[in-house]
Design an enzyme around this catalytic site. Structure first.
Site, PDB file in Angstrom:
ATOM      1  N   SER A 256       0.811  -1.204   0.000  1.00 20.24           N
ATOM      2  CA  SER A 256       0.000   0.000   0.000  1.00 20.24           C
ATOM      3  C   SER A 256       0.847   1.257   0.000  1.00 20.24           C
ATOM      4  O   SER A 256       2.027   1.253   0.332  1.00 20.24           O
ATOM      5  CB  SER A 256      -0.901   0.010   1.235  1.00 20.24           C
ATOM      6  OG  SER A 256      -0.089   0.162   2.391  1.00 20.24           O
ATOM      7  N   LYS A 257       0.192   2.311  -0.347  1.00 18.36           N
ATOM      8  CA  LYS A 257       0.806   3.616  -0.501  1.00 18.36           C
ATOM      9  C   LYS A 257       1.461   4.114   0.789  1.00 18.36           C
ATOM     10  O   LYS A 257       2.463   4.805   0.756  1.00 18.36           O
ATOM     11  CB  LYS A 257      -0.315   4.593  -0.884  1.00 18.36           C
ATOM     12  CG  LYS A 257       0.076   5.641  -1.891  1.00 18.36           C
ATOM     13  CD  LYS A 257      -1.173   6.413  -2.262  1.00 18.36           C
ATOM     14  CE  LYS A 257      -0.892   7.416  -3.365  1.00 18.36           C
ATOM     15  NZ  LYS A 257      -2.126   7.993  -3.886  1.00 18.36           N
ATOM     16  N   ARG A 258       0.850   3.759   1.895  1.00 21.99           N
ATOM     17  CA  ARG A 258       1.306   4.296   3.179  1.00 21.99           C
ATOM     18  C   ARG A 258       2.726   3.861   3.535  1.00 21.99           C
ATOM     19  O   ARG A 258       3.380   4.482   4.340  1.00 21.99           O
ATOM     20  CB  ARG A 258       0.352   3.861   4.300  1.00 21.99           C
ATOM     21  CG  ARG A 258      -1.015   4.474   4.210  1.00 21.99           C
ATOM     22  CD  ARG A 258      -1.693   4.532   5.567  1.00 21.99           C
ATOM     23  NE  ARG A 258      -1.082   5.545   6.424  1.00 21.99           N
ATOM     24  CZ  ARG A 258      -1.433   6.828   6.429  1.00 21.99           C
ATOM     25  NH1 ARG A 258      -2.386   7.239   5.648  1.00 21.99           N
ATOM     26  NH2 ARG A 258      -0.832   7.684   7.234  1.00 21.99           N
ATOM     27  N   GLY A 260       5.419   3.356   1.464  1.00 17.69           N
ATOM     28  CA  GLY A 260       6.427   3.516   0.413  1.00 17.69           C
ATOM     29  C   GLY A 260       5.802   3.735  -0.944  1.00 17.69           C
ATOM     30  O   GLY A 260       4.592   3.895  -1.064  1.00 17.69           O
TER      31      GLY A 260
END
Length: 486
Positions: A256-258, A260
């Site tokens: 997920s984006k959170r 990296g």
RNA sequence: GCCCCCAUCGUCUAGAGGCCUAGGACACGAGCUUUUCAAGCUUGUAACACCGGUUCGAAUCCGGUUGGGGGCACCA
């Protein structure tokens, strides 16, 4: 198991802005599978959620796919016999197929409000029951339905799922997976705005586009029984399913984006080569069964097989990606690296400077074993492009002694006598000076390096001298004598 | 809560009953090389989640436990 006489696969992203690396891997396996089997690779845009649509996302997606080296055979901006390939342009198709389902009582109109649905859900949750629609509207009298439709009462269309049925999903990666139809919700097929849900659109399109293999992420496995039921409701032959293991964060949760970068565009911007990213991602969840790890896209096509895909999720490990970038970079010839370096230079503070190719080739040759990214040539060795403005304090302390200035003066004098010096000539001159001064070579080498580059590490000293040239080298030595005080 | 999937070094993985005192790669450590920094070469540390069963024999097959993950929308 199926009668498709040609392999046809699809990559079906929704245009929400960027290409996720998980999506890249899905696209890659589809692409490899198609190319390996002389099949067709279709790109289909699943834009049935109007709220999530992002302007320009489709163009970006196509550009990114192209950067990765995947070309699709059918899809937007391309001819094909099964278009259009954008779902928002196929609304009438979904409607008419849904109509036949309604006529056969396999689907039904539902006029329940969102409020009722959410109340139902919380009530079920409180009773620790399975949350699903209670089929209230299934039992509406057909006259009532006709009247509501006539009055324009907002509604959706739901799939009528039969109770007590065993739903079997055959998956080539996971084998046979069974679900209980009692646990499957009466899925919405057509939304209130007339758009289809993913479940409906993907089944209709895969059938109409003669997709033989559905290769997608594991997050789809739980909704596959709905799709199976839909194929059955339509009386269509099912494609072969292959659910790919997930790409994971370092903490093993779904990538997920959170935690990296997840966009292919991010890695592109950071200077990764497309072949490294593709190669790396290919090996996350698949391996050829040999010990080879570095592959070109063509080699991957050659050796890929869906049987080599494994079942468990794979952590996306940047360190290994960096190593892949190093390997692919060293496989490139100097000409290619110089070309890339020029692109970076054009975007750097040296954009206005003109560097001749001979010099750039020498720089690339010198820096190659020291970098994983081409742009590091500029970041780590800016001294090839400009005289150092400052000198590493630690190196000064370690290498710049009381007599260094004097010694370097003698060395500069010796250099000035040279005529068109080559690497070896600088070396000879340095040795000679050291002998004259009755000191070890090292006493000179480190000082010159610092004077020329401002730092303590880098390519061989004589290489640097040769690349900079006699005049510039002497200038820098003099400047350093001037500026470095201890 | 319910359903589903998964389980070998820190990470990616090889392994389809004896070839396994478990192989490779990345990362990490050491040495060699180099009067720099890397690279290169050599080398080291490090794993079959657990418990039962099947079998002459199990990392491999079966069951359970535990652990991790995914999914339960008028999002895809």
């Amino acid at each position: 198991m199926n009668n498709y006489n040609q392999i046809r696969v699809r990559f079906a992203p929704s245009p929400t802005g960027y290409l996720h690396v998980g999506g890249l891997r899905t696209a890659l396996y589809n692409y490899l599978f198609a190319r390996k089997n002389n099949g067709v690779f279709v790109l289909r845009i699943e834009d049935t959620d109007r709220a999530r649509y992002v302007e320009g996302a489709v163009e970006n997606l196509i550009d990114t796919l192209h950067w990765c080296g995947f070309d699709y055979d059918e899809g937007p901006q391309k001819n094909g016999s099964f278009g259009p390939y954008t779902q928002s342009e196929r609304l009438e198709i979904y409607k008419s197929y849904t109509q036949t389902l309604i006529e056969q009582k396999k689907a039904y109109y539902c006029f329940c409000t969102q409020e009722r649905i959410s109340e139902l859900r919380t009530a079920q949750e409180n009773l620790k029951q399975q949350t699903k629609y209670d089929k209230l509207c299934l039992h509406l009298d057909h006259n009532v339905i006709a009247q509501k439709l006539k009055d324009g009462v907002p509604h959706v269309v739901r799939l009528n799922i039969e109770a007590d049925k065993k739903v079997v999903v055959e998956d080539i990666i996971r084998g046979r997976v069974e679900f209980d139809s009692n646990l499957i919700d009466d899925q919405v097929l057509l939304k209130g705005d007339g758009y289809p849900t993913y479940h409906l659109a993907n089944v209709i399109d895969d059938h109409l586009m003669k997709i033989s293999h559905v290769i997608r992420g594991e997050e789809w496995l739980p909704s596959t029984p709905k799709h199976v039921l839909l194929y059955d409701a339509f009386g269509w032959e099912k494609p072969v399913f292959a659910h790919l293991p997930l790409l994971l964060n370092p903490d093993k949760s779904k990538l997920s984006k959170r935690q990296g970068d997840v966009a292919v565009e991010d890695y592109r911007a950071k200077g990764y080569l497309p072949e490294s990213l593709v190669n790396f991602v290919a090996l996350l969840g698949w391996n050829p069964g040999t010990e080879q790890e570095i592959f070109s896209l063509d080699e991957l096509i050659n050796i890929f097989s869906i049987e080599g895909v494994n079942k468990s999720g794979a952590v996306f490990n940047i360190e290994k990606l960096n190593a892949f970038n190093f390997e692919h970079l060293r496989k490139k010839n100097d000409t290619e690296v110089v070309r890339i370096l020029k692109e970076y230079l054009a975007k750097s503070k040296f954009a206005d400077h003109k560097f001749d190719d001979d010099k750039l080739f020498l720089i690339v040759e010198a820096m190659r074993p020291r970098i994983s990214f081409v742009k590091e040539i500029i970041e780590n060795s800016s001294y090839f492009f400009e005289s150092p403005e400052s000198y590493d304090q630690e190196v000064i302390q370690k290498r710049w002694k009381d007599d260094t200035s004097e010694n370097l003066k003698s060395l500069a004098e010796e250099f000035s006598k040279l005529l068109n010096p080559k690497k070896e000539d600088y070396e000879t001159a340095l040795h000679k000076t050291a002998e004259l001064l009755n000191i070890g070579n090292g006493k000179l080498i480190h000082g010159v390096r610092l004077a020329l580059s401002g730092v303590g590490g880098g390519p061989g000293l004589y290489e640097i001298l040769f690349i900079l040239g006699k005049e510039e080298s002497i200038r820098r030595i003099e400047k350093a004598i001037e500026k470095i005080r201890i």
